[in-house]
Motif scaffolding. Structure first.
Motif, mmCIF file in Angstrom:
data_model
loop_
_atom_site.group_PDB
_atom_site.id
_atom_site.type_symbol
_atom_site.label_atom_id
_atom_site.label_comp_id
_atom_site.label_asym_id
_atom_site.label_seq_id
_atom_site.Cartn_x
_atom_site.Cartn_y
_atom_site.Cartn_z
ATOM 1 N N ARG A 39 -16.030 24.111 -43.899
ATOM 2 C CA ARG A 39 -14.730 23.830 -43.276
ATOM 3 C C ARG A 39 -13.867 25.081 -43.228
ATOM 4 O O ARG A 39 -13.163 25.340 -42.243
ATOM 5 N N ASN A 40 -13.923 25.881 -44.275
ATOM 6 C CA ASN A 40 -13.178 27.136 -44.306
ATOM 7 C C ASN A 40 -13.620 28.043 -43.165
ATOM 8 O O ASN A 40 -12.797 28.685 -42.497
ATOM 9 N N ALA A 41 -14.927 28.103 -42.914
ATOM 10 C CA ALA A 41 -15.462 28.953 -41.851
ATOM 11 C C ALA A 41 -15.019 28.457 -40.476
ATOM 12 O O ALA A 41 -14.721 29.262 -39.578
ATOM 13 N N VAL A 42 -14.969 27.143 -40.300
ATOM 14 C CA VAL A 42 -14.530 26.580 -39.015
ATOM 15 C C VAL A 42 -13.073 26.943 -38.742
ATOM 16 O O VAL A 42 -12.720 27.387 -37.639
ATOM 17 N N PHE A 43 -12.224 26.774 -39.751
ATOM 18 C CA PHE A 43 -10.814 27.118 -39.572
ATOM 19 C C PHE A 43 -10.645 28.609 -39.273
ATOM 20 O O PHE A 43 -9.820 28.994 -38.439
ATOM 21 N N TYR A 44 -11.407 29.454 -39.949
ATOM 22 C CA TYR A 44 -11.290 30.897 -39.737
ATOM 23 C C TYR A 44 -11.698 31.266 -38.316
ATOM 24 O O TYR A 44 -11.041 32.093 -37.664
#
Length: 223
Positions: A39-44
């Motif tokens: 999820r962190n990677a998607v937001f980034y």
């Protein structure tokens, strides 16, 4: 007297402090390594593309913080500063801040990242004034997971800068020159209202915009 405003991530730092904080939590086992990292990677990726919903992201980031006691978060943040941030602080960024400080300019960092993550970073950079996303706190300083006010991103940076200056009975027009340093097209709204916009380590979209509008481009480091 002049004013110099600075974005933080990929501007004064050669990394994204919010993303790296998330990666740090994964590394120390504080959060689920698979679901959180994904999820962190998607937001980034959304941030880099300029499609990020800032409220949705901040609720995710602040909700993660709310899962832990404040004392634990502060201890982890000290470790994060030592392991991640301090080694990344760039002499060229410190020199840029020093030039404005020596000139007597009013200096502030204005970042979309929340104050919990960024306040110790601003202190390490020697910057007293920080405009950041504000987490809601309980009376004893615990993070609730909610955002106070509007996000400090995109046009929101103009709103927050104006409010900060108004509290001192000032505005951007109170200064002979107003500088804003940023790496991202997300900051074009604030870059467009200062007298001296500086595309700093710009991504491709901001670099193209800067070149089209005759804005100076400054490269402090290579990502």
């Amino acid at each position: 007297m002049n004013i110099a405003l600075f974005d933080l991530d990929h501007t004064l730092l050669p990394l994204d402090s919010d993303y790296e904080w998330g990666q740090f939590l994964v590394r120390i086992g504080a959060v689920n390594s698979v679901t959180f990292a994904e999820r962190n990677a998607v937001f980034y990726a959304q941030y880099e593309a300029g499609t990020l919903d800032p409220v949705e992201y901040l609720e995710f980031a602040l909700g993660t913080l709310a899962s832990f006691p404040r004392a634990q978060l502060d201890a982890w943040h000290r470790q994060y500063m030592q392991e991640v941030i301090q080694p990344a602080i760039c002499p060229a960024a410190l020199d840029l801040l020093k030039r404005h400080r020596d000139a007597g300019d009013l200096i502030a960092i204005i970042t979309a990242t929340n104050r919990f993550v960024t306040a110790p970073i601003a202190k390490a950079l020697g910057v007293d004034n920080l405009i950041a996303a504000e987490p809601e706190l309980t009376p004893d300083g615990q993070i609730t997971g909610k955002l106070r006010g509007v996000p400090t991103s995109g046009p929101g940076k103009i709103v927050h800068a104006q409010q900060w200056l108004a509290a001192m009975d000032k505005s951007l027009q109170s200064f002979d020159r107003s500088f804003f340093y940023s790496d991202s097209q997300n900051d074009i709204p604030l870059l467009s209202v200062v007298t001296d916009p500086v595309a700093t380590n710009p991504n491709a979209l901001l670099k193209a915009h800067a070149e089209a509008h005759g804005w100076p481009i400054l490269n402090l480091f290579d990502d």
